[in-house]
Write a protein that holds these residues in place. Structure first.
Motif, mmCIF file in Angstrom:
data_model
loop_
_atom_site.group_PDB
_atom_site.id
_atom_site.type_symbol
_atom_site.label_atom_id
_atom_site.label_comp_id
_atom_site.label_asym_id
_atom_site.label_seq_id
_atom_site.Cartn_x
_atom_site.Cartn_y
_atom_site.Cartn_z
ATOM 1 N N THR A 1 19.208 45.897 -3.754
ATOM 2 C CA THR A 1 18.944 45.956 -5.293
ATOM 3 C C THR A 1 19.396 44.959 -5.498
ATOM 4 O O THR A 1 19.912 43.790 -6.096
ATOM 5 C CB THR A 1 19.645 47.507 -5.428
ATOM 6 N N TYR A 2 18.814 45.364 -7.261
ATOM 7 C CA TYR A 2 18.304 43.803 -7.738
ATOM 8 C C TYR A 2 19.390 45.125 -9.962
ATOM 9 O O TYR A 2 18.363 45.725 -9.840
ATOM 10 C CB TYR A 2 16.889 43.195 -8.254
ATOM 11 N N SER A 3 19.003 43.505 -9.783
ATOM 12 C CA SER A 3 19.557 43.890 -11.708
ATOM 13 C C SER A 3 18.515 43.929 -12.476
ATOM 14 O O SER A 3 16.813 43.623 -11.393
ATOM 15 C CB SER A 3 20.319 42.607 -12.478
ATOM 16 N N ALA A 4 18.225 44.277 -13.376
ATOM 17 C CA ALA A 4 16.726 44.428 -14.349
ATOM 18 C C ALA A 4 16.330 43.524 -14.359
ATOM 19 O O ALA A 4 17.442 42.448 -14.856
ATOM 20 C CB ALA A 4 17.460 45.181 -15.166
ATOM 21 N N ALA A 5 15.065 43.201 -14.202
ATOM 22 C CA ALA A 5 14.419 42.031 -14.435
ATOM 23 C C ALA A 5 14.622 41.821 -15.980
ATOM 24 O O ALA A 5 14.078 41.928 -16.892
ATOM 25 C CB ALA A 5 13.460 42.232 -13.860
ATOM 26 N N VAL A 6 14.423 40.552 -15.763
ATOM 27 C CA VAL A 6 13.797 39.366 -17.242
ATOM 28 C C VAL A 6 13.436 38.589 -17.495
ATOM 29 O O VAL A 6 13.158 37.650 -16.647
ATOM 30 C CB VAL A 6 15.564 38.824 -17.908
ATOM 31 N N PRO A 7 12.366 38.798 -18.248
ATOM 32 C CA PRO A 7 11.355 37.523 -18.336
ATOM 33 C C PRO A 7 11.847 36.479 -19.061
ATOM 34 O O PRO A 7 12.402 36.803 -19.976
ATOM 35 C CB PRO A 7 9.510 38.491 -18.814
ATOM 36 N N VAL A 8 11.335 35.271 -18.437
ATOM 37 C CA VAL A 8 11.560 33.887 -19.258
ATOM 38 C C VAL A 8 10.926 33.577 -20.504
ATOM 39 O O VAL A 8 11.004 32.914 -20.723
ATOM 40 C CB VAL A 8 12.010 32.625 -18.237
ATOM 41 N N THR A 9 9.495 34.377 -20.713
ATOM 42 C CA THR A 9 8.458 33.918 -21.587
ATOM 43 C C THR A 9 8.631 35.710 -22.287
ATOM 44 O O THR A 9 8.256 36.521 -21.460
ATOM 45 C CB THR A 9 6.989 33.792 -20.933
ATOM 46 N N GLU A 10 8.072 35.423 -23.734
ATOM 47 C CA GLU A 10 7.525 36.430 -24.398
ATOM 48 C C GLU A 10 6.641 37.343 -24.230
ATOM 49 O O GLU A 10 6.265 37.871 -24.606
ATOM 50 C CB GLU A 10 8.158 36.117 -25.650
ATOM 51 N N GLN A 11 5.162 35.940 -24.085
ATOM 52 C CA GLN A 11 4.330 36.831 -23.795
ATOM 53 C C GLN A 11 3.205 36.307 -22.445
ATOM 54 O O GLN A 11 3.870 35.181 -21.478
ATOM 55 C CB GLN A 11 3.251 36.156 -24.838
ATOM 56 N N GLN A 12 2.649 36.908 -22.022
ATOM 57 C CA GLN A 12 1.331 36.189 -21.147
ATOM 58 C C GLN A 12 1.101 35.112 -20.823
ATOM 59 O O GLN A 12 0.764 34.226 -22.247
ATOM 60 C CB GLN A 12 0.365 37.165 -20.104
ATOM 61 N N LEU A 13 1.461 33.938 -19.869
ATOM 62 C CA LEU A 13 1.130 32.727 -19.423
ATOM 63 C C LEU A 13 -0.082 32.377 -18.432
ATOM 64 O O LEU A 13 -0.386 33.750 -17.841
ATOM 65 C CB LEU A 13 1.756 31.722 -19.374
ATOM 66 N N ASN A 14 -0.936 31.354 -19.141
ATOM 67 C CA ASN A 14 -2.128 31.425 -17.524
ATOM 68 C C ASN A 14 -1.516 30.437 -16.954
ATOM 69 O O ASN A 14 -1.649 29.042 -16.450
ATOM 70 C CB ASN A 14 -2.926 30.217 -18.079
ATOM 71 N N LEU A 15 -0.395 31.077 -15.803
ATOM 72 C CA LEU A 15 0.795 30.432 -14.974
ATOM 73 C C LEU A 15 -0.226 29.317 -13.659
ATOM 74 O O LEU A 15 -1.229 30.149 -13.514
ATOM 75 C CB LEU A 15 1.158 31.399 -14.149
ATOM 76 N N ASP A 16 0.240 28.916 -13.062
ATOM 77 C CA ASP A 16 -0.773 27.735 -11.990
ATOM 78 C C ASP A 16 -0.328 29.118 -10.931
ATOM 79 O O ASP A 16 0.392 28.527 -10.157
ATOM 80 C CB ASP A 16 -0.210 26.747 -11.764
ATOM 81 N N TRP A 17 -1.361 28.998 -10.758
ATOM 82 C CA TRP A 17 -2.003 30.343 -9.493
ATOM 83 C C TRP A 17 -1.974 29.552 -8.327
ATOM 84 O O TRP A 17 -2.980 29.518 -7.083
ATOM 85 C CB TRP A 17 -2.320 31.128 -9.744
ATOM 86 N N GLY A 18 -1.909 28.049 -8.697
ATOM 87 C CA GLY A 18 -3.207 27.217 -7.180
ATOM 88 C C GLY A 18 -2.345 27.917 -5.494
ATOM 89 O O GLY A 18 -0.432 28.471 -5.964
ATOM 90 N N PRO A 19 -2.675 27.009 -4.532
ATOM 91 C CA PRO A 19 -1.130 27.953 -3.103
ATOM 92 C C PRO A 19 -0.585 27.490 -3.118
ATOM 93 O O PRO A 19 0.521 27.803 -2.719
ATOM 94 C CB PRO A 19 -3.183 27.144 -2.013
ATOM 95 N N ASP A 20 -0.036 25.895 -3.490
ATOM 96 C CA ASP A 20 1.054 25.480 -3.784
ATOM 97 C C ASP A 20 2.400 25.362 -5.354
ATOM 98 O O ASP A 20 3.148 25.019 -4.785
ATOM 99 C CB ASP A 20 1.024 24.227 -3.017
ATOM 100 N N ALA A 21 1.424 26.581 -5.731
ATOM 101 C CA ALA A 21 2.582 26.816 -7.372
ATOM 102 C C ALA A 21 3.572 27.679 -7.346
ATOM 103 O O ALA A 21 3.084 28.812 -6.336
ATOM 104 C CB ALA A 21 1.676 26.955 -8.312
ATOM 105 N N ARG A 22 4.734 27.182 -7.540
ATOM 106 C CA ARG A 22 5.704 28.874 -7.470
ATOM 107 C C ARG A 22 5.664 28.532 -8.223
ATOM 108 O O ARG A 22 7.177 27.175 -8.875
ATOM 109 C CB ARG A 22 5.722 29.018 -6.004
ATOM 110 N N PRO A 23 7.552 29.721 -9.431
ATOM 111 C CA PRO A 23 8.602 29.124 -10.283
ATOM 112 C C PRO A 23 9.560 28.308 -9.224
ATOM 113 O O PRO A 23 9.587 29.363 -7.762
ATOM 114 C CB PRO A 23 8.716 30.274 -10.769
ATOM 115 N N LYS A 24 10.253 27.797 -9.783
ATOM 116 C CA LYS A 24 11.690 27.793 -9.079
ATOM 117 C C LYS A 24 12.755 27.564 -9.772
ATOM 118 O O LYS A 24 12.688 27.668 -11.383
ATOM 119 C CB LYS A 24 11.561 26.020 -9.357
ATOM 120 N N LEU A 25 14.291 28.005 -9.021
ATOM 121 C CA LEU A 25 15.218 28.144 -9.993
ATOM 122 C C LEU A 25 16.599 27.620 -9.126
ATOM 123 O O LEU A 25 16.014 27.578 -7.924
ATOM 124 C CB LEU A 25 14.973 29.240 -10.754
ATOM 125 N N VAL A 26 17.777 27.593 -10.301
ATOM 126 C CA VAL A 26 18.880 26.717 -9.170
ATOM 127 C C VAL A 26 19.538 27.415 -10.598
ATOM 128 O O VAL A 26 19.067 27.587 -11.579
ATOM 129 C CB VAL A 26 18.327 24.812 -9.149
#
Length: 408
Positions: free
Chosen positions: A80-105
């Motif tokens: 199970t997961y906590s409620a999702a929290v968006p890191v941006t207030e608006q939609q963005l043209n995210l990089d959707w290339g094959p090797d692109a993805r969000p990173k986190l630590v």
């Protein structure tokens, strides 16, 4: 064209399409449109998802869906997961290339650090953005550019040092501007890096580690020891040969000499869009997995280095050549070194895994651990202590985080 043929084309066609700017735009748009399971921002609609286990064992997940990057956490191993929290207030043209993805630590103080890239124009010039949460992922600061330079940045890699310092590397095209002004040709991009000592709130000035690298592949990033990042990347060697190289830092601000991982002799003036994976064992062994279509070898390969990246073992082939093996990933735990990759038999995509108990000298037989008959993200491996898990997003089945077990 059948559905399975379209999936296979998504894996192979992009590198070929990059020979034509119009073709690449059409191909990448088609792929982006076909990967999502739905149009919302929730996890089940994601095309890419990236996990991270914090020191306290909590699982954090970042994903991209509906033009937003969102983050959630789990205290029960992904059930199970906590409620999702968006890191941006608006939609963005995210990089959707094959090797692109969000990173986190997530550092030991609970700061959640996220980095991702967006497209700024129709020519696929990008910008790397970063943000952080200092309230346990309940809210995020407004995303900011990782560098003030206005040229293209993409393919960021994020890692956490033992003392909590955040290290980031990315591919950056700023040096094409002075080259063009001087009438000099400029190939590829620069490998740039920075670091943050305040939990990802601010970053040091961007610094060049290596110029004229391949501009469109993910980076492999790990640490050889405290304050000593290691980056594996697709370099551009003489004659437009795009083989892999490694650089080890003597400290967070000082890159060392560039060494070649292997001589595959892939001469191509286009974008492979399939970068390497790196893990560094407690013994100091570098483990690298990669894809090539060179004259010397074709397909997926693995090699290790026991001298800090100066020399590597003879490359070991991975996967069945007639099943289009792609997207390798390597992970090291105290018990084993694990390799994962995808194969496609014309009907189904299968994640294959094999393991080594002797630091990469010998390997178990490959075995299938997951499969889908529809579009899917790249397989990732993540460790929760000694447990190795597969992280995989599929259009048909959604997100899965499954223990792959120990191959004795």
């Amino acid at each position: 064209m059948t559905r399975t043929t379209r999936i296979r084309s998504g894996l192979l066609g992009l590198a070929i399409a990059l020979l034509s700017p119009l073709a690449v735009q059409a191909q990448m748009a088609h792929q982006h449109g076909s990967d999502a399971a739905c149009e919302g921002t929730e996890l089940r609609c994601a095309t890419k998802a990236t996990p991270f286990f914090a020191e306290d064992g909590k699982l954090w997940l970042a994903w991209m869906a509906g033009g937003r990057v969102s983050v959630a956490s789990s205290t029960d191993g992904g059930k199970t997961y906590s409620a999702a929290v968006p890191v941006t207030e608006q939609q963005l043209n995210l990089d959707w290339g094959p090797d692109a993805r969000p990173k986190l630590v997530v550092d030991g103080k609970g700061a959640v650090v996220v980095a991702f890239s967006v497209f700024r124009d129709q020519a696929f010039n990008g910008q790397v953005l970063y943000t952080r949460s200092d309230d346990g992922g309940k809210s995020f600061a407004t995303p900011r550019p990782i560098t003030s330079d206005n040229e293209s940045q993409r393919f960021e890699a994020l890692a956490l040092d033992q003392d909590g310092t955040v290290f980031v590397a990315w591919l950056d095209k700023r040096n094409r501007v002075p080259a063009k002004a001087a009438g000099r040709p400029y190939e590829g991009a620069g490998l740039f890096f920075s670091s943050s000592r305040d939990g990802g709130a601010t970053y040091a000035e961007a610094t060049l580690a290596q110029d004229n690298t391949c501009e469109c592949c993910r980076l492999g990033l790990a640490f050889a020891g405290p304050g000593r990042p290691v980056i594996v990347f697709r370099n551009i060697f003489e004659g437009s040969v795009r083989d892999h190289a490694v650089v080890t830092f003597s400290d967070l601000g000082t890159p060392g000499e560039i060494y070649r991982v292997s001589t595959d002799d892939w001469q191509i003036k286009a974008c492979p869009h399939q970068g390497p994976s790196l893990a560094v064992a407690p013994s100091g062994t570098y483990h690298v997995a990669w894809f090539t279509n060179g004259k010397a070898r074709k397909g997926l390969f693995y090699a290790h280095s026991r001298d800090g990246g100066r020399t590597f073992s003879e490359p070991m082939a991975m996967g069945q050549a007639d099943r289009n093996p792609t997207r390798p990933y390597v992970l090291v735990t105290s018990d084993a070194t694990t390799l994962a990759w995808k194969e496609f038999d014309g009907e189904r995509t299968t994640v294959m895994v094999m393991q080594s108990k002797d630091d990469g000298e010998t390997w178990s037989k490959p075995r299938a651990v997951a499969s889908t008959d529809n579009a899917s993200d790249h397989p990732l491996l993540v460790a929760n202590g000694r447990q190795v898990l597969l992280s995989w997003m599929t259009k048909a089945g959604g997100y899965r985080l499954q223990a792959i077990g120990d191959e004795s």
